[in-house]
Design a protein around this motif. Structure first.
Motif, PDB file in Angstrom:
ATOM      1  N   LYS A 143      51.832  32.348  45.229  1.00 55.65           N
ATOM      2  CA  LYS A 143      50.421  32.479  45.589  1.00 55.65           C
ATOM      3  C   LYS A 143      50.169  33.730  46.438  1.00 55.65           C
ATOM      4  O   LYS A 143      49.022  34.172  46.558  1.00 55.65           O
ATOM      5  N   THR A 144      51.230  34.322  46.987  1.00 59.30           N
ATOM      6  CA  THR A 144      51.055  35.573  47.735  1.00 59.30           C
ATOM      7  C   THR A 144      50.602  36.713  46.825  1.00 59.30           C
ATOM      8  O   THR A 144      50.075  37.715  47.307  1.00 59.30           O
ATOM      9  N   TYR A 145      50.795  36.556  45.524  1.00 55.70           N
ATOM     10  CA  TYR A 145      50.272  37.527  44.560  1.00 55.70           C
ATOM     11  C   TYR A 145      48.757  37.646  44.734  1.00 55.70           C
ATOM     12  O   TYR A 145      48.199  38.752  44.794  1.00 55.70           O
ATOM     13  N   ALA A 146      48.083  36.504  44.838  1.00 57.72           N
ATOM     14  CA  ALA A 146      46.625  36.501  45.014  1.00 57.72           C
ATOM     15  C   ALA A 146      46.235  37.101  46.361  1.00 57.72           C
ATOM     16  O   ALA A 146      45.258  37.864  46.453  1.00 57.72           O
ATOM     17  N   PHE A 147      46.970  36.773  47.402  1.00 55.87           N
ATOM     18  CA  PHE A 147      46.651  37.304  48.725  1.00 55.87           C
ATOM     19  C   PHE A 147      46.754  38.829  48.742  1.00 55.87           C
ATOM     20  O   PHE A 147      45.915  39.517  49.333  1.00 55.87           O
ATOM     21  N   GLU A 148      47.792  39.367  48.108  1.00 56.42           N
ATOM     22  CA  GLU A 148      47.970  40.819  48.072  1.00 56.42           C
ATOM     23  C   GLU A 148      46.855  41.500  47.279  1.00 56.42           C
ATOM     24  O   GLU A 148      46.317  42.538  47.699  1.00 56.42           O
ATOM     25  N   VAL A 149      46.512  40.943  46.133  1.00 57.20           N
ATOM     26  CA  VAL A 149      45.429  41.519  45.323  1.00 57.20           C
ATOM     27  C   VAL A 149      44.131  41.535  46.125  1.00 57.20           C
ATOM     28  O   VAL A 149      43.395  42.534  46.137  1.00 57.20           O
ATOM     29  N   TYR A 150      43.849  40.445  46.804  1.00 58.01           N
ATOM     30  CA  TYR A 150      42.640  40.359  47.637  1.00 58.01           C
ATOM     31  C   TYR A 150      42.624  41.448  48.712  1.00 58.01           C
ATOM     32  O   TYR A 150      41.609  42.134  48.914  1.00 58.01           O
ATOM     33  N   GLU A 151      43.745  41.630  49.398  1.00 53.70           N
ATOM     34  CA  GLU A 151      43.787  42.650  50.446  1.00 53.70           C
ATOM     35  C   GLU A 151      43.714  44.063  49.874  1.00 53.70           C
ATOM     36  O   GLU A 151      43.067  44.941  50.456  1.00 53.70           O
ATOM     37  N   GLN A 152      44.362  44.296  48.753  1.00 52.97           N
ATOM     38  CA  GLN A 152      44.383  45.634  48.176  1.00 52.97           C
ATOM     39  C   GLN A 152      43.028  46.039  47.611  1.00 52.97           C
ATOM     40  O   GLN A 152      42.633  47.201  47.692  1.00 52.97           O
ATOM     41  N   LEU A 153      42.310  45.078  47.060  1.00 52.09           N
ATOM     42  CA  LEU A 153      40.972  45.361  46.515  1.00 52.09           C
ATOM     43  C   LEU A 153      39.881  45.268  47.576  1.00 52.09           C
ATOM     44  O   LEU A 153      38.820  45.881  47.442  1.00 52.09           O
ATOM     45  N   GLY A 154      40.134  44.463  48.592  1.00 48.57           N
ATOM     46  CA  GLY A 154      39.099  44.187  49.579  1.00 48.57           C
ATOM     47  C   GLY A 154      38.124  43.126  49.093  1.00 48.57           C
ATOM     48  O   GLY A 154      37.097  42.865  49.721  1.00 48.57           O
ATOM     49  N   LYS A 155      38.466  42.495  47.985  1.00 45.23           N
ATOM     50  CA  LYS A 155      37.630  41.443  47.384  1.00 45.23           C
ATOM     51  C   LYS A 155      38.466  40.781  46.288  1.00 45.23           C
ATOM     52  O   LYS A 155      39.615  41.173  46.029  1.00 45.23           O
ATOM     53  N   ALA A 156      37.869  39.801  45.620  1.00 48.24           N
ATOM     54  CA  ALA A 156      38.545  39.197  44.476  1.00 48.24           C
ATOM     55  C   ALA A 156      38.243  40.005  43.225  1.00 48.24           C
ATOM     56  O   ALA A 156      37.136  40.543  43.076  1.00 48.24           O
ATOM     57  N   PRO A 157      39.183  40.122  42.298  1.00 51.22           N
ATOM     58  CA  PRO A 157      38.865  40.712  41.003  1.00 51.22           C
ATOM     59  C   PRO A 157      37.982  39.751  40.210  1.00 51.22           C
ATOM     60  O   PRO A 157      37.893  38.567  40.555  1.00 51.22           O
ATOM     61  N   ASN A 158      37.339  40.248  39.194  1.00 49.39           N
ATOM     62  CA  ASN A 158      36.567  39.350  38.330  1.00 49.39           C
ATOM     63  C   ASN A 158      37.481  38.514  37.438  1.00 49.39           C
ATOM     64  O   ASN A 158      37.206  37.337  37.184  1.00 49.39           O
ATOM     65  N   THR A 159      38.561  39.147  36.999  1.00 49.01           N
ATOM     66  CA  THR A 159      39.434  38.518  36.011  1.00 49.01           C
ATOM     67  C   THR A 159      40.887  38.887  36.277  1.00 49.01           C
ATOM     68  O   THR A 159      41.176  40.019  36.669  1.00 49.01           O
ATOM     69  N   VAL A 160      41.792  37.922  36.069  1.00 47.32           N
ATOM     70  CA  VAL A 160      43.225  38.211  36.089  1.00 47.32           C
ATOM     71  C   VAL A 160      43.814  37.752  34.763  1.00 47.32           C
ATOM     72  O   VAL A 160      43.502  36.663  34.274  1.00 47.32           O
ATOM     73  N   LEU A 161      44.642  38.605  34.171  1.00 49.01           N
ATOM     74  CA  LEU A 161      45.364  38.266  32.949  1.00 49.01           C
ATOM     75  C   LEU A 161      46.807  37.980  33.328  1.00 49.01           C
ATOM     76  O   LEU A 161      47.450  38.804  33.986  1.00 49.01           O
ATOM     77  N   ILE A 162      47.322  36.829  32.918  1.00 47.45           N
ATOM     78  CA  ILE A 162      48.653  36.412  33.352  1.00 47.45           C
ATOM     79  C   ILE A 162      49.412  35.783  32.178  1.00 47.45           C
ATOM     80  O   ILE A 162      48.871  34.930  31.475  1.00 47.45           O
ATOM     81  N   PRO A 163      50.676  36.184  31.976  1.00 47.23           N
ATOM     82  CA  PRO A 163      51.472  35.561  30.910  1.00 47.23           C
ATOM     83  C   PRO A 163      51.875  34.153  31.314  1.00 47.23           C
ATOM     84  O   PRO A 163      52.067  33.880  32.498  1.00 47.23           O
ATOM     85  N   VAL A 164      52.016  33.280  30.332  1.00 52.62           N
ATOM     86  CA  VAL A 164      52.310  31.889  30.655  1.00 52.62           C
ATOM     87  C   VAL A 164      53.475  31.363  29.822  1.00 52.62           C
ATOM     88  O   VAL A 164      53.432  31.381  28.592  1.00 52.62           O
ATOM     89  N   GLY A 165      54.515  30.927  30.533  1.00 52.00           N
ATOM     90  CA  GLY A 165      55.587  30.144  29.946  1.00 52.00           C
ATOM     91  C   GLY A 165      55.556  28.804  30.659  1.00 52.00           C
ATOM     92  O   GLY A 165      54.923  27.852  30.222  1.00 52.00           O
ATOM     93  N   ASN A 166      56.183  28.764  31.835  1.00 54.87           N
ATOM     94  CA  ASN A 166      56.079  27.592  32.709  1.00 54.87           C
ATOM     95  C   ASN A 166      54.908  27.687  33.680  1.00 54.87           C
ATOM     96  O   ASN A 166      54.609  26.739  34.398  1.00 54.87           O
ATOM     97  N   GLY A 167      54.271  28.866  33.747  1.00 57.12           N
ATOM     98  CA  GLY A 167      53.055  29.004  34.538  1.00 57.12           C
ATOM     99  C   GLY A 167      53.261  29.211  36.020  1.00 57.12           C
ATOM    100  O   GLY A 167      52.336  29.005  36.811  1.00 57.12           O
ATOM    101  N   THR A 168      54.436  29.691  36.437  1.00 54.45           N
ATOM    102  CA  THR A 168      54.690  29.808  37.875  1.00 54.45           C
ATOM    103  C   THR A 168      53.835  30.871  38.543  1.00 54.45           C
ATOM    104  O   THR A 168      53.405  30.693  39.689  1.00 54.45           O
TER     105      THR A 168
END
Length: 367
Positions: free
Chosen positions: A204-229
């Motif tokens: 979940k730190t992936y989301a925290f870093e994106v938020y800090e780097q953008l200064g906001k939330a992105p509109n969309t995230v594209l993520i590959p899914v196997g087990n979904g970690t």
């Protein structure tokens, strides 16, 4: 106080080294008797441990300084100057060259705190490498169960970290079954990136870093899914930021799967696999070749809650996408190219801010 809580029957358990599922067979989540996960006093650390105040169950993570390899805080860059709203996050720049380090660092920190001497993991490659590396740093013995078809490059990484490789002939599900049998027989810590909810406190730190780097939330995230970690970790992270009023909206999550192994995409479309289980038809994207993801129900719920969707891509589209990324300077493993293949099929709007993770380095793939 943090406890394990069953996602099905709601039974709770203390955090113990040998507990990895509920007695009813249900998956475990983390439950806190007191909600104390602040989002306004992150530390000055330049790693995922900057966010330890916001990790559930952090009372079991105090020893992270002896485990960390500097994971996290990966760059977020424009994919192409002609499209400044599409960004790639370079998680292949992690210590073991994949995003799995986010969860592995947290999971092994927990194991060390619990006094564990040995862990068992199962993996398609990257999680096994990450668990092996952090176990080596922690001085913990590690067995990694893998498929006989796993990339030799990933096997070499696992072996280099001193882990014992247990090769299983069969499907990814057969590999997990073999590991779980060994866990029960030896009564040791199951360092599972799927079953243990502490792994998601790392991703979940992936989301925290994106938020800090953008200064906001992105509109969309594209993520590959196997087990979904990574998908579930990102979902939890952004949801917590929204609940803490740090962001104003929840990003839409677009999940990408290979056409030849897309069970969750089919489940999202309403197909029921209880009567006729899904069969993996074979994909070069070994990291997401999961025919029966344990947390598929949670993944589908996350996509629906964020008003997202699934995109499936062919083998030819995956290979073409990998070549296109390499031309742009990003050399990723085949599984990671699934993201860009999905992006090429996604009908985004001009002003839509999109973030795409580049999950693993190109040298992990055999070719």
């Amino acid at each position: 106080m943090t406890l394990y809580s069953c996602s099905e029957c709601k039974q709770v358990y203390p955090i113990k080294a040998t507990r990895w599922k509920c007695e009813c067979g249900g998956l475990l989540n983390l439950s806190q008797t007191e909600s104390d996960t602040p989002y306004d006093n992150w530390t000055s650390q330049r790693s995922i441990w900057r966010y330890v105040p916001s990790m559930a169950g952090k009372e079991y993570l105090s020893g992270w300084r002896s485990i960390t390899l500097g994971e996290g805080q990966t760059p977020l860059l424009e994919l192409d100057e002609s499209d400044p709203n599409t960004l790639v996050k370079l998680d292949f720049m992690m210590p073991t060259l994949s995003f799995k380090d986010r969860g592995a660092a947290v999971l092994v920190t927990l194991a060390k705190q619990l006094g564990v001497n040995k862990v068992i993991a199962d993996s398609s490659g990257n999680a096994g490498t990450a668990i092996a590396a952090y176990s080596a740093k922690a001085g913990i013995e590690c067995d990694v169960y893998v498929s006989a078809d796993t990339s030799p490059n990933k096997l070499a990484q696992i072996k280099a970290h001193g882990a014992t490789i247990k090769t299983v002939r069969g499907t990814r599900e057969d590999v997990a079954t073999a590991a779980q049998f060994a866990v029960e027989e030896e009564q040791v810590f199951y360092a599972s990136h799927v079953y243990n909810p502490y792994f998601y406190e790392g991703t979940k730190t992936y989301a925290f870093e994106v938020y800090e780097q953008l200064g906001k939330a992105p509109n969309t995230v594209l993520i590959p899914v196997g087990n979904g970690t990574l998908l579930l970790g990102a979902y939890y992270g952004f949801r917590e930021l929204l609940e803490a009023k740090k962001i104003e909206y929840m990003p839409k999550i677009i999940a990408i799967q290979a056409e030849n192994c897309s069970p969750i995409a089919k489940a999202f479309e309403g197909q029921d696999f209880e009567e006729k289980p899904f069969v993996n038809e074979g994909t070069l994207a070994e990291g997401i070749a999961i025919a029966s993801p344990a947390r598929s129900k949670q993944i589908v719920e996350a996509i629906r809650e964020t008003e997202g969707t699934f995109i499936t891509v062919s083998e030819d589209e995956i290979l073409e996408a990998r070549e296109m990324l390499a031309v742009k300077g990003f050399y990723v493993e085949i599984t990671s190219a699934v993201n860009y293949a999905g992006y090429m099929k996604y009908a985004n709007s001009r002003d839509e801010v999109i973030v795409i993770p580049l999950c693993g380095a190109g040298i992990k793939s055999p070719t």
